[in-house]
Scaffold this motif. Structure first.
Motif, short mmCIF file in Angstrom:
data_model
loop_
_atom_site.label_atom_id
_atom_site.label_comp_id
_atom_site.label_asym_id
_atom_site.label_seq_id
_atom_site.Cartn_x
_atom_site.Cartn_y
_atom_site.Cartn_z
N LYS A 283 0.82 -1.22 0.00
CA LYS A 283 0.00 0.00 0.00
C LYS A 283 0.85 1.27 0.00
CE LYS A 283 -4.00 -2.17 2.21
NZ LYS A 283 -3.57 -3.52 1.80
N ARG A 284 1.97 1.24 -0.72
CA ARG A 284 2.84 2.40 -0.82
C ARG A 284 2.82 2.89 -2.27
NH1 ARG A 284 8.18 1.33 2.78
NH2 ARG A 284 8.39 3.55 2.34
N LEU A 285 1.75 3.57 -2.62
CA LEU A 285 1.52 3.96 -4.00
C LEU A 285 2.58 4.96 -4.49
CD1 LEU A 285 -0.32 3.51 -6.41
CD2 LEU A 285 -1.77 5.39 -5.60
N ASN A 286 2.98 5.91 -3.64
CA ASN A 286 4.00 6.87 -4.07
C ASN A 286 5.32 6.18 -4.39
OD1 ASN A 286 2.56 9.29 -3.98
ND2 ASN A 286 2.79 9.45 -1.77
N LEU A 287 5.64 5.15 -3.61
CA LEU A 287 6.86 4.39 -3.88
C LEU A 287 6.76 3.72 -5.24
CD1 LEU A 287 9.38 3.97 -2.08
CD2 LEU A 287 8.45 1.73 -1.49
N PHE A 288 5.59 3.17 -5.57
CA PHE A 288 5.36 2.56 -6.88
C PHE A 288 5.51 3.60 -7.99
CE2 PHE A 288 2.26 1.90 -10.30
CZ PHE A 288 2.73 0.71 -10.85
N VAL A 289 4.93 4.77 -7.79
CA VAL A 289 4.98 5.83 -8.82
C VAL A 289 6.42 6.22 -9.12
CG1 VAL A 289 4.44 8.25 -9.28
CG2 VAL A 289 2.68 6.73 -8.36
N HIS A 290 7.18 6.52 -8.08
CA HIS A 290 8.57 6.94 -8.28
C HIS A 290 9.42 5.81 -8.84
CE1 HIS A 290 8.38 11.01 -6.65
NE2 HIS A 290 7.59 10.55 -5.69
N GLY A 291 9.16 4.57 -8.39
CA GLY A 291 9.91 3.43 -8.90
C GLY A 291 9.63 3.17 -10.37
N LEU A 292 8.36 3.23 -10.77
CA LEU A 292 7.99 3.01 -12.17
C LEU A 292 8.60 4.09 -13.06
CD1 LEU A 292 6.41 1.29 -14.17
CD2 LEU A 292 4.37 2.66 -13.65
N ALA A 293 8.56 5.33 -12.60
CA ALA A 293 9.15 6.42 -13.37
C ALA A 293 10.65 6.23 -13.54
CB ALA A 293 8.85 7.76 -12.69
N ALA A 294 11.34 5.83 -12.46
CA ALA A 294 12.80 5.65 -12.53
C ALA A 294 13.18 4.49 -13.44
CB ALA A 294 13.36 5.44 -11.12
N LEU A 295 12.50 3.35 -13.29
CA LEU A 295 12.84 2.18 -14.09
C LEU A 295 12.54 2.39 -15.58
CD1 LEU A 295 11.89 -1.15 -12.25
CD2 LEU A 295 14.13 -0.36 -13.00
N GLY A 296 11.44 3.07 -15.86
CA GLY A 296 11.03 3.24 -17.25
C GLY A 296 11.60 4.47 -17.93
N GLY A 297 12.24 5.34 -17.16
CA GLY A 297 12.70 6.59 -17.74
C GLY A 297 11.56 7.54 -18.05
N PHE A 298 10.46 7.40 -17.31
CA PHE A 298 9.29 8.27 -17.50
C PHE A 298 9.34 9.40 -16.47
CE2 PHE A 298 7.48 3.82 -18.13
CZ PHE A 298 7.84 3.77 -19.48
N SER A 299 8.52 10.41 -16.68
CA SER A 299 8.39 11.44 -15.66
C SER A 299 7.34 11.00 -14.64
CB SER A 299 7.98 12.77 -16.28
OG SER A 299 6.63 12.73 -16.70
N VAL A 300 7.46 11.50 -13.43
CA VAL A 300 6.47 11.18 -12.39
C VAL A 300 5.10 11.68 -12.82
CG1 VAL A 300 5.77 11.69 -10.01
CG2 VAL A 300 8.17 11.13 -10.53
N ALA A 301 5.06 12.83 -13.49
CA ALA A 301 3.78 13.37 -13.95
C ALA A 301 3.12 12.44 -14.96
CB ALA A 301 4.00 14.75 -14.58
N GLU A 302 3.91 11.82 -15.85
CA GLU A 302 3.35 10.88 -16.82
C GLU A 302 2.75 9.67 -16.12
OE1 GLU A 302 6.10 11.52 -20.83
OE2 GLU A 302 6.84 10.24 -19.19
N VAL A 303 3.45 9.16 -15.13
CA VAL A 303 2.96 7.98 -14.41
C VAL A 303 1.69 8.32 -13.63
CG1 VAL A 303 3.48 6.28 -12.62
CG2 VAL A 303 5.25 6.94 -14.26
N ARG A 304 1.68 9.47 -12.97
CA ARG A 304 0.48 9.86 -12.23
C ARG A 304 -0.70 10.07 -13.19
NH1 ARG A 304 1.61 10.36 -7.08
NH2 ARG A 304 3.59 11.25 -6.35
N GLY A 305 -0.43 10.64 -14.37
CA GLY A 305 -1.49 10.81 -15.35
C GLY A 305 -2.07 9.48 -15.78
N ALA A 306 -1.21 8.49 -15.97
CA ALA A 306 -1.69 7.15 -16.35
C ALA A 306 -2.51 6.51 -15.24
CB ALA A 306 -0.50 6.27 -16.71
N LEU A 307 -2.09 6.74 -13.99
CA LEU A 307 -2.82 6.17 -12.86
C LEU A 307 -4.21 6.78 -12.70
CD1 LEU A 307 -0.12 5.84 -10.05
CD2 LEU A 307 -1.30 3.99 -11.23
N ASN A 308 -4.38 8.01 -13.16
CA ASN A 308 -5.66 8.70 -13.00
C ASN A 308 -6.48 8.73 -14.29
OD1 ASN A 308 -5.32 9.46 -10.22
ND2 ASN A 308 -3.78 10.93 -10.91
N ALA A 309 -6.06 7.96 -15.29
CA ALA A 309 -6.76 7.95 -16.58
C ALA A 309 -8.06 7.13 -16.48
CB ALA A 309 -5.85 7.38 -17.66
N GLY A 310 -8.87 7.27 -17.51
CA GLY A 310 -10.12 6.51 -17.53
C GLY A 310 -9.93 5.06 -17.89
#
Length: 378
Positions: A283-310
């Protein structure tokens, strides 16, 4: 009076040959009992005559192979015997350190073979019981202490704060004091910590009870009544009467701690897809967000946008790009929705049912969807 003395038989070539003959006989045997006897016999031999450096790699491979084949009780005995051995094979020590906690405990507590990188792997991959044993380890380095503080697990932080020999930096102590605002168990060991300064003592004073305030006042010769007034004025100035302001500051500090942890793991090549799955399960969603961004070379904003998409399509592609198995995606996205107010939504096709996709293709698909989402919001 009769005195009994046990004499060690003198070494002879014949005795050595007989001993080696026994080991060879055990090595030829296929039974589990003989494998166990062989493992412990080789360990005894190494204890009596620590292997030369050039032989340690070969012996390490033999011992590691045998250790994989024996029962837990034998591995526990082996761990106890290797706990302080400076000749123990590195790979074998690491295997025992990640074994179940009753086996791992003596290794984590004492083995001189465990390096900082090994201990950080334990912190990332093993259970909370393993992490606590690492935090209790004598003379723990500042690098490992910082990793524990970054992870912000309450039980592990408390064990670290109680470890008087750990090399905690001044900034590390400051961050422990900050964590004690939300973790009450940290407060008592911190009041006794040898690295607690006058300034940090005044900060800690803000959220401890009467007994600990008296302990702080006595240790640092603080006027309790004067400090009570100063603390209240500082709190009023910083936060006013709004508990939401305090909660916001705590949340921001906690997320920054998680960001630093991910950055350190990624720089040390210790960040793995399995760690992201575990972060969601814990249940550590922020840790997941930052980890996914770092591993994928994505921005945190891109990952958060994907998490909040329809649709979960974008986050699926991001997960595929970093190597998260699509077999675990459905369960993981359901857990994410529970943590993220139901987002991402259920609109769109279930793209994970179409078969596997290469990491490069998944990354391109994610970035295309992230770009479309950003344009749609403008």
């Amino acid at each position: 009076m009769t005195v009994l003395v046990q004499l060690t038989p003198p070494w002879t070539p014949e005795a050595e040959t007989a001993h080696l003959g026994d080991l060879l006989a055990l090595a030829r045997s296929r039974t589990g009992d003989d494998r166990q006897r062989l493992l412990l016999a080789i360990t005894t031999l190494c204890e009596a005559n620590p292997p030369a450096e050039e032989l340690s790699e070969v012996l390490g491979e033999v011992l590691l192979m045998l250790a994989h084949q024996v029962e837990r009780d034998v591995r526990r005995i082996l761990a106890e015997r290797l706990a302080k051995a400076d000749w123990a094979p590195h790979a074998l020590v690491n295997m025992l350190a990640l074994d179940e906690i009753e086996i791992a405990r003596p290794i984590l507590a004492s083995s001189p073979m465990l390096q900082d990188d090994d201990l950080i792997v334990v912190l990332v991959q093993a259970t909370i019981e393993h992490q606590i044993e690492v935090a209790r380890r004598p003379s723990l380095s500042g690098r490992v202490a910082d990793t524990i503080i970054d992870r912000a697990e309450p039980a592990t932080l408390t064990a670290l704060a109680s470890n008087r020999t750990a090399e905690i930096s001044p900034d590390g102590v400051r961050r422990l004091v900050e964590h004690s605002r939300r973790i009450a168990a940290l407060r008592a060991p911190l009041t006794r910590h040898p690295r607690l300064t006058d300034a940090l003592a005044e900060q800690l004073y803000q959220w401890v009870g009467t007994a600990l305030r008296q302990a702080i006042g006595a240790r640092f010769q603080i006027d309790d009544s004067h400090l009570d007034t100063s603390v209240q004025q500082a709190v009023d100035k910083a936060f006013g009467d709004s508990p939401l302001a305090l909660a916001s500051v705590e949340s921001t500090e906690f997320e920054e701690s998680e960001r630093r942890l991910i950055a350190k793991l990624h720089a040390a090549d210790q960040l793995r897809p399995s760690y992201l799955v575990r972060a969601v399960r814990e249940k550590r969603l922020n840790l997941f967000v930052h980890g996914l961004a770092a591993l994928g070379g994505f921005s945190v904003a891109e990952v958060r946008g994907a998490l909040n998409a329809g649709s979960p399509e974008a986050i699926y592609y991001a997960c595929s790009a970093v190597g998260i198995d699509r077999a675990v995606f459905v369960a993981m996205i359901n857990e994410i929705r529970l943590l993220n107010d139901g987002a991402p939504g259920t609109y769109g096709a279930q793209v994970w049912l179409r078969g596997s996709i290469s990491a490069a293709s998944a990354a391109r698909a994610f970035r295309a969807l992230a770009h479309d989402n950003a344009v749609a919001k403008v």
